[in-house]
Design a protein around this motif. Structure first.
Motif, mmCIF file in Angstrom:
data_model
loop_
_atom_site.group_PDB
_atom_site.id
_atom_site.type_symbol
_atom_site.label_atom_id
_atom_site.label_comp_id
_atom_site.label_asym_id
_atom_site.label_seq_id
_atom_site.Cartn_x
_atom_site.Cartn_y
_atom_site.Cartn_z
ATOM 1 N N GLY A 60 43.849 24.583 47.003
ATOM 2 C CA GLY A 60 44.623 25.766 46.683
ATOM 3 C C GLY A 60 44.658 26.216 45.244
ATOM 4 N N HIS A 61 43.787 25.732 44.393
ATOM 5 C CA HIS A 61 43.777 26.193 43.006
ATOM 6 C C HIS A 61 43.180 27.594 42.904
ATOM 7 N N ILE A 62 43.637 28.337 41.920
ATOM 8 C CA ILE A 62 43.276 29.746 41.814
ATOM 9 C C ILE A 62 41.776 29.973 41.673
ATOM 10 N N ASP A 63 41.081 29.069 40.997
ATOM 11 C CA ASP A 63 39.651 29.281 40.800
ATOM 12 C C ASP A 63 38.858 29.111 42.089
ATOM 13 N N HIS A 64 39.494 28.604 43.144
ATOM 14 C CA HIS A 64 38.815 28.420 44.424
ATOM 15 C C HIS A 64 39.320 29.353 45.515
ATOM 16 N N ALA A 65 40.543 29.846 45.369
ATOM 17 C CA ALA A 65 41.132 30.664 46.432
ATOM 18 C C ALA A 65 41.582 32.039 45.957
ATOM 19 N N GLY A 66 41.341 32.359 44.694
ATOM 20 C CA GLY A 66 41.870 33.604 44.137
ATOM 21 C C GLY A 66 41.359 34.867 44.798
ATOM 22 N N GLY A 67 40.160 34.831 45.365
ATOM 23 C CA GLY A 67 39.598 36.012 46.016
ATOM 24 C C GLY A 67 39.633 35.954 47.527
ATOM 25 N N ALA A 68 40.294 34.938 48.089
ATOM 26 C CA ALA A 68 40.216 34.709 49.530
ATOM 27 C C ALA A 68 40.800 35.855 50.345
ATOM 28 N N MET A 69 41.974 36.350 49.964
ATOM 29 C CA MET A 69 42.615 37.399 50.754
ATOM 30 C C MET A 69 41.843 38.712 50.678
ATOM 31 N N ALA A 70 41.315 39.024 49.502
ATOM 32 C CA ALA A 70 40.514 40.246 49.373
ATOM 33 C C ALA A 70 39.236 40.154 50.197
ATOM 34 N N LEU A 71 38.606 38.983 50.202
ATOM 35 C CA LEU A 71 37.386 38.810 50.985
ATOM 36 C C LEU A 71 37.701 38.847 52.478
ATOM 37 N N LYS A 72 38.817 38.253 52.865
ATOM 38 C CA LYS A 72 39.247 38.305 54.264
ATOM 39 C C LYS A 72 39.410 39.758 54.718
ATOM 40 N N GLN A 73 40.048 40.573 53.877
ATOM 41 C CA GLN A 73 40.263 41.968 54.225
ATOM 42 C C GLN A 73 38.933 42.713 54.353
ATOM 43 N N ALA A 74 37.997 42.414 53.474
ATOM 44 C CA ALA A 74 36.708 43.103 53.494
ATOM 45 C C ALA A 74 35.857 42.713 54.699
ATOM 46 N N LEU A 75 35.940 41.448 55.100
ATOM 47 C CA LEU A 75 35.072 40.943 56.162
ATOM 48 C C LEU A 75 35.755 40.858 57.521
#
Length: 213
Positions: A60-75
């Protein structure tokens, strides 16, 4: 089922290895640890004609999950992992971004599914065993493909080093146990991709990593 392939996109000022694992024949795969720069990740997916089935998160560190929600929305795919012990880290990504002064927008992450030790996740016929490997982060998981003798270890183990343990929830002794009791017994010939920098093989780390010998 074709050959398992991996591509790495180094993202954000943290120089984090966002990894795309995919089947060479079917062109289906997953994105592991989209830390940010989602536009670049999407471009790599599109340029290679890939269909992404899920987003896998090691911790759960930001450098590994910081873009997860945006990528989820896109895909329009599910976020899978890590272990639920990292829920508090994922719910505080926005405050982490403010603390580090990151330029890209970051959203707190809510996985669609947390993972437990012993579960299996898969895509295009490629099965990965889930290993809960705390020490760097309480809920860190590793994805291991036994058939390919390959593991994605996130920030548990690096080429010549190990994950830092001075962050909240980190513990050095726990991390060493995770490496020695769960990763190294998988075999010296297992290759790995890690969260930062070059990967390697477990045997080389067992013999030459100063933190393990």
């Amino acid at each position: 089922m074709g050959e398992l392939r991996a591509g790495i996109i180094t993202v954000t000022p943290f120089q984090q290895n966002c990894t795309i694992l995919f089947d060479e024949s079917e062109k289906r795969g997953v994105v592991i640890d989209p830390g940010g720069e989602v536009d670049r990740i999407l471009a790599a997916i599109n340029d290679n004609g890939l269909t992404i089935e899920a987003i896998w998160i090691t911790h759960g560190h930001i450098d590994h999950a910081g873009g997860a929600m945006a990528l989820k929305q896109a895909l329009d795919v599910d976020i899978v992992g890590p272990h639920e012990a990292d829920a508090s880290l994922l719910s505080n990504l926005e405050s982490q971004a403010q603390m580090f002064g990151l330029p890209d927008p970051v959203r707190n992450c809510t996985p669609d599914r947390y993972l437990q030790e012993g579960e299996t996740v898969s895509f295009a016929g490629h099965d990965f065993e889930v290993l809960h490997c705390p020490g760097h982060a309480p809920g860190h998981v590793v994805f291991y493909n036994r058939a390919a003798k390959f593991a994605h270890v996130g920030d548990v183990l690096f080429h010549g080093s190990i994950g830092r343990t001075d962050l909240p929830g980190g513990d050095h002794d726990t991390l060493i146990r995770s490496i020695k009791e769960k990763l190294l017994p998988l075999g010296d010939d297992v290759g790995f991709i890690c969260g930062h920098g070059p990967g390697g093989r477990f045997g080389d780390e067992r013999r030459g990593n100063q933190f393990l010998v």
